[in-house]
Design a protein around this motif. Structure first.
Motif, PDB file in Angstrom:
ATOM      1  N   GLU A 160      19.922  33.676  10.540  1.00 36.81           N
ATOM      2  CA  GLU A 160      19.206  34.796  11.147  1.00 36.81           C
ATOM      3  C   GLU A 160      18.270  35.451  10.140  1.00 36.81           C
ATOM      4  N   SER A 161      18.734  35.580   8.905  1.00 36.97           N
ATOM      5  CA  SER A 161      17.902  36.151   7.846  1.00 36.97           C
ATOM      6  C   SER A 161      16.692  35.265   7.560  1.00 36.97           C
ATOM      7  N   ALA A 162      16.919  33.959   7.500  1.00 39.22           N
ATOM      8  CA  ALA A 162      15.821  33.015   7.275  1.00 39.22           C
ATOM      9  C   ALA A 162      14.832  33.046   8.440  1.00 39.22           C
ATOM     10  N   ALA A 163      15.342  33.206   9.666  1.00 36.55           N
ATOM     11  CA  ALA A 163      14.468  33.295  10.839  1.00 36.55           C
ATOM     12  C   ALA A 163      13.598  34.546  10.757  1.00 36.55           C
ATOM     13  N   SER A 164      14.182  35.652  10.317  1.00 32.41           N
ATOM     14  CA  SER A 164      13.417  36.896  10.162  1.00 32.41           C
ATOM     15  C   SER A 164      12.334  36.732   9.103  1.00 32.41           C
ATOM     16  N   LEU A 167      10.323  27.251   3.660  1.00 29.67           N
ATOM     17  CA  LEU A 167      11.183  28.247   4.295  1.00 29.67           C
ATOM     18  C   LEU A 167      11.681  27.746   5.650  1.00 29.67           C
ATOM     19  N   ALA A 168      10.790  27.118   6.413  1.00 29.57           N
ATOM     20  CA  ALA A 168      11.162  26.591   7.731  1.00 29.57           C
ATOM     21  C   ALA A 168      12.220  25.499   7.603  1.00 29.57           C
ATOM     22  N   ASP A 169      12.069  24.641   6.624  1.00 31.62           N
ATOM     23  CA  ASP A 169      13.032  23.567   6.414  1.00 31.62           C
ATOM     24  C   ASP A 169      14.404  24.141   6.048  1.00 31.62           C
ATOM     25  N   ARG A 170      14.402  25.157   5.190  1.00 32.66           N
ATOM     26  CA  ARG A 170      15.664  25.820   4.818  1.00 32.66           C
ATOM     27  C   ARG A 170      16.319  26.416   6.059  1.00 32.66           C
ATOM     28  N   TRP A 171      15.502  27.108   6.878  1.00 32.19           N
ATOM     29  CA  TRP A 171      16.013  27.711   8.114  1.00 32.19           C
ATOM     30  C   TRP A 171      16.631  26.648   9.021  1.00 32.19           C
ATOM     31  N   ALA A 172      15.936  25.511   9.190  1.00 27.73           N
ATOM     32  CA  ALA A 172      16.402  24.455  10.100  1.00 27.73           C
ATOM     33  C   ALA A 172      17.719  23.837   9.632  1.00 27.73           C
ATOM     34  N   ARG A 173      17.973  23.837   8.332  1.00 26.85           N
ATOM     35  CA  ARG A 173      19.175  23.212   7.786  1.00 26.85           C
ATOM     36  C   ARG A 173      20.399  24.138   7.793  1.00 26.85           C
ATOM     37  N   LEU A 174      20.160  25.415   7.972  1.00 22.99           N
ATOM     38  CA  LEU A 174      21.274  26.371   7.945  1.00 22.99           C
ATOM     39  C   LEU A 174      22.075  26.328   9.245  1.00 22.99           C
ATOM     40  N   SER A 175      23.369  26.560   9.104  1.00 20.57           N
ATOM     41  CA  SER A 175      24.235  26.667  10.280  1.00 20.57           C
ATOM     42  C   SER A 175      24.017  28.038  10.904  1.00 20.57           C
ATOM     43  N   PRO A 176      24.255  28.143  12.220  1.00 18.80           N
ATOM     44  CA  PRO A 176      24.111  29.446  12.863  1.00 18.80           C
ATOM     45  C   PRO A 176      24.951  30.504  12.153  1.00 18.80           C
ATOM     46  N   GLY A 177      24.367  31.686  12.024  1.00 20.63           N
ATOM     47  CA  GLY A 177      25.064  32.779  11.361  1.00 20.63           C
ATOM     48  C   GLY A 177      24.083  33.694  10.666  1.00 20.63           C
ATOM     49  N   PRO A 178      24.599  34.604   9.868  1.00 22.17           N
ATOM     50  CA  PRO A 178      23.743  35.613   9.222  1.00 22.17           C
ATOM     51  C   PRO A 178      22.659  35.025   8.314  1.00 22.17           C
ATOM     52  N   LEU A 179      22.967  33.961   7.570  1.00 29.97           N
ATOM     53  CA  LEU A 179      21.953  33.368   6.695  1.00 29.97           C
ATOM     54  C   LEU A 179      20.804  32.770   7.498  1.00 29.97           C
TER      55      LEU A 179
END
Length: 182
Positions: A147-151, A133-145
């Motif tokens: 933020e959702s992964a961070a939550s 999950l952390a790796d997915r979060w780190a690869r995402l560009s800033p935005g709603p996705l």
């Protein structure tokens, strides 16, 4: 009289209070066992505290049997409610150590066997799952996705989750590395 604390309402309240986890090793014990009502200060040495609510918690059978009636006033164990674990313990991946020079941390780790092979293995599995999950979060560009992964990541570090101390450390390290690379 001695079995009054074994009333089902007491156990139900302790399960809720500890989120179904052992107060010492953070294993979700209700998945595989009933869990033991644990006297933080042993009733054999402090009978006056036998029915004191503040002296009761939930423990796995391994931690409960390792602790037995340990009660050294000069060299206590970490109190599951009154002490902040991070003051006494150092988390490194799936391993937990007593901080150098910290008797509470050292004794707690040693007496309770906090690095029992099965605990280290389960913590490593949990860390690995959260790392995806952390790796997915780190690869995402800033935005709603993102933020959702961070939550989602923050939820995985909640106190009610198994081995939350290790996962909280992982999330803190991720936050530090993100700030330092920005």
């Amino acid at each position: 009289m001695e079995s009054r604390y074994r009333h089902s309402a007491v156990k139900t309240a302790l399960i809720a209070e500890t989120h179904g986890k052992c107060a010492y090793c953070e294993s979700v014990i209700t998945h595989v066992a009933f869990g033991d009502i644990e006297h933080i200060f042993p009733k054999s040495k402090r009978p006056a505290l036998c029915f004191d609510w503040d002296n009761l918690t939930l423990a796995c059978s391994q931690c409960n049997s390792r602790k037995l009636d340990y009660d050294e006033v000069s060299f206590p164990l970490i109190h599951p409610y009154n002490d902040e674990p991070s003051t006494h313990l150092l988390v490194h991946g799936s391993m937990i150590f007593g901080k150098a020079g910290n008797d509470l941390g050292q004794l707690t780790v040693n007496i309770l066997g906090i690095n029992r092979p099965e605990l280290v293995e389960r913590r490593a599995e949990r860390i690995k799952n959260v790392w995806v999950l952390a790796d997915r979060w780190a690869r995402l560009s800033p935005g709603p996705l993102k933020e959702s992964a961070a939550s989602e990541l923050e939820l995985e570090a909640d106190i009610d989750k198994e081995y939350s101390v290790c996962i909280q450390k992982l999330v803190i390290e991720l936050q530090k590395s993100t700030v330092s690379t920005s």
